[in-house]
Design an enzyme around this catalytic site. Structure first.
Site, PDB file in Angstrom:
ATOM      1  N   GLU A 376      68.343  60.586  50.932  1.00  0.00           N
ATOM      2  CA  GLU A 376      67.470  59.502  51.381  1.00  0.00           C
ATOM      3  C   GLU A 376      67.927  58.153  50.837  1.00  0.00           C
ATOM      4  OE1 GLU A 376      65.547  60.108  53.722  1.00  0.00           O
ATOM      5  OE2 GLU A 376      65.557  62.287  53.580  1.00  0.00           O
ATOM      6  N   HIS A 506      61.469  68.819  63.165  1.00  0.00           N
ATOM      7  CA  HIS A 506      62.253  67.893  63.978  1.00  0.00           C
ATOM      8  C   HIS A 506      62.018  68.099  65.475  1.00  0.00           C
ATOM      9  CE1 HIS A 506      64.208  67.798  60.068  1.00  0.00           C
ATOM     10  NE2 HIS A 506      64.788  66.673  60.418  1.00  0.00           N
TER      11      HIS A 506
END
Length: 628
Positions: A376, A506
């Site tokens: 991230e 997702h």
């Protein structure tokens, strides 16, 4: 209230319609004026909708959902207005390549092309499917009636740590029971609206639209490139699969796992069998040799989520890359709140003002989460490096580049050399052939194992979008692909009354997944190039071993990575890749090079135990029973 930007865009559009330019030069100049104004307004509008989205995902109340959906609708109207204004120009014939590329980037606006009513329905469908993940509560195995297990951290912890096959099967099945008939109806509607939007963007369906985002050269296409890359990696995956299957048979017995069959998905340490690192303790090649799984060290040294992010930042800054700005530390969410419901799926956020960047992650203190922290923060580094690009170019060279950067850093982070230098491995830890094999196998359980899952997840969606698979075959086609490419099978009989694909966040959230497949290929390719620049690897002699390379403190590697990221999407990804690697092609060779010692070891071990390489494919794990 009508905003000034909208008035201006409407006027520019109207002028273009009523007073077309008299010559090509005038036309390009008017196009440049329009693009400059759009570039000024886009960050303002994008920040507004991003704040609304953050507020909802960080506190999932009905009020915040309504505010987010309203902001999303307003932003889509803005995008539609921009698209209409730009569509009046024959940008394909522009002589200025930068201007031409800016127009190309905004010639596709995705779902924003839908009418307000259909767009609102589209956004609501996705929000509701995502909320199924965040709001679900499961019952514990052999429960006494209390059903309060949340996905993060309860369910994930059980899947990672339990070795009771019945408990794992219960949790595996219970999670998928959340996504049955109601969610399937929503997904069908989502597919119809998605395809309508993609058609209005000039594509036959959303499979073609998603693939076009990778700007593959005309002489080849993305599916062909991916098939070539997978074919190159498949031999390594099959050797690893055969070895893991034998180890699991030793643990669970031949009645549960056939020696030449697929591996039951609930036994691989992960809800989707996408990464297998949580079964390392069952499959470690040399179990008596100390490993570099640093989870225990992180816990013993009192690493908090904040300290893990600070550790990741120190690696980036050692390469003369950017420290996180103050707002990052002020506004990010590093731990799961106890007083509100959040979307725990880890994510990085750009608020489009050049100062406000955030991460939202329900971080736990373990090695896998430390990898996610680096992943991230790699996104944030990318955001900061291309912040001076025009808005049209504020993105990764292709979606796989965005996912690769932090993982490139983590390949150095997890070397014994680096872990000893920061005190997460004992100073007397000595690398050896056996410890190297353990290390490479641990990396392979995460990286190599993800390749076929990353491929199948979007291959399934492409087949849905292009009509090859209809709603009455959704689930069985999913398991057909999972068995064919990944060699995993469901632990219980499935049917079309189930809807297992949407158990993956997702898919529910409309996030394309092939980027992760591409990211894995790219990260090893980029890692190899940076190691050469750092003087840590000689490609001619293949020494020192590529898996020993640590680019910590290498400003040469940092400079190359920053140059790549600073380009954003201003140039085709093939040219951006060439900047850092010297090649315009994605190549799996670097990953095979990195894994070469392990691949040789796996091959020899499988031959020693006369293992079946590959798996027999039965296709009998899903019944074509319609829920309607």
């Amino acid at each position: 209230m009508v905003r000034n930007s909208k008035i201006l865009l409407s006027l520019i559009s109207l002028v273009n319609l009523l007073n077309p330019p008299h010559n090509h030069i005038d036309m390009e100049e008017e196009a440049r004026v329009l693009v400059n104004e759009i570039s000024r307004q886009y960050p303002i509008e994008a920040r507004r909708v991003t704040i609304a989205k953050w507020n909802f995902e960080a506190n999932m109340t009905e009020e915040n959902q309504k505010l987010y959906e309203a902001a999303e609708a307003e932003f889509s109207r803005f995008e539609r207005k921009v698209w209409k204004a730009m569509s009046h120009f024959p940008w394909q014939n522009f002589t200025d390549p930068v201007l031409k590329r800016k127009f190309m980037m905004k010639s596709l606006i995705g779902q924003a092309v839908l009418s307000d009513k259909k767009l609102a329905r589209y956004n609501t469908l996705i929000t509701e499917m995502k909320s199924s993940h965040s709001m679900a509560k499961l019952c514990a195995y052999k429960t006494t009636g209390v059903c309060n297990l949340t996905f993060e951290p309860d369910v994930m912890k059980i899947m990672a740590e339990s070795k009771d096959p019945e408990e794992l099967k219960h949790i595996w099945s219970s999670w998928r029971d959340v996504f049955k008939e109601d969610v399937k109806h929503k997904f069908e509607d989502y597919v119809k609206l998605s395809n309508e939007a993609c058609f209005l963007n000039g594509f036959p369906n959303c499979a073609a639209y998603w693939q076009a985002l990778y700007e593959s050269p005309e002489i080849i296409n993305l599916p062909w490139e991916l098939d070539k890359l997978w074919t190159r990696m498949k031999p390594l995956y099959e050797e690893m699969h055969a070895y893991v299957r034998r180890k699991l048979i030793l643990k669970y017995g031949p009645d549960l796992i056939h020696r030449s069959g697929g591996i039951p998905a609930h036994l691989l340490g992960n809800m989707w069998a996408q990464r297998w690192n949580n079964i390392f303790n069952l499959t470690q090649p040399y179990p008596d040799i100390p490993t570099i799984d640093i989870t225990d060290s992180l816990v013993k040294q009192n690493y908090t989520p904040l300290k893990m992010f600070k550790l990741a930042e120190s690696f980036f800054t050692s390469m003369n890359m950017s420290a996180m700005p103050p707002l990052f530390w002020k506004n990010s969410i590093f731990e799961k709140p106890t007083d509100k419901t959040v979307t725990c799926h880890a994510s990085a956020w750009d608020f489009y003002d050049g100062q406000d960047y955030r991460v939202k992650q329900c971080t736990r203190t373990n090695m896998l989460n430390l990898a996610t922290v680096h992943h991230e923060m790699g996104h944030i580094q990318y955001f900061m490096e291309y912040r001076n690009q025009p808005f049209m170019f504020k993105d990764g060279a292709n979606p796989g580049f965005q996912e690769a950067v932090g993982d490139v850093i983590f390949l150095s982070m997890i070397t014994p050399k680096h872990l000893k230098s920061i005190g997460l491995l004992p100073a007397d830890f000595e690398s050896s052939y056996m410890s190297d094999i353990n290390h490479l196998f641990h990396v392979a359980l995460e990286k190599v194992a993800l390749l076929p899952f990353g491929y199948v997840t979007d291959l399934w969606r492409w087949n849905v979008f292009n009509g090859k698979v209809t709603a009455d075959h959704y689930n069985c086609h999913w398991w057909k692909l999972r068995e064919l490419y990944q060699g995993v099978i469901p632990p219980v009989q499935r049917s079309e009354a189930d809807f297992d694909p949407v158990s993956k966040y997702h898919i529910a959230a409309n996030v394309p997944y092939i980027r992760y497949f591409i990211s894995i290929i790219l990260q090893f390719q980029i890692h190899r190039a940076l190691c050469i620049k750092a003087g840590q690897y000689d490609p001619d002699t293949m020494s020192p071993p590529l898996h020993h390379c640590d680019i910590y403190n290498s400003t040469e590697a940092g400079s190359s990575l920053r140059k790549m990221m600073s380009l954003g999407k201003s140039r085709p990804w093939t040219e951006v890749l060439e900047v850092v690697t010297g090649s315009r092609n994605m190549e799996a060779g670097a990953m095979r090079e990195y894994m070469a010692p392990l691949e040789k070891w796996l091959r020899e071990n499988n031959r020693r135990y006369n293992q079946y390489i590959g798996w027999t494919k039965t296709g009998h794990h899903c019944l074509p029973v319609s829920p309607y």
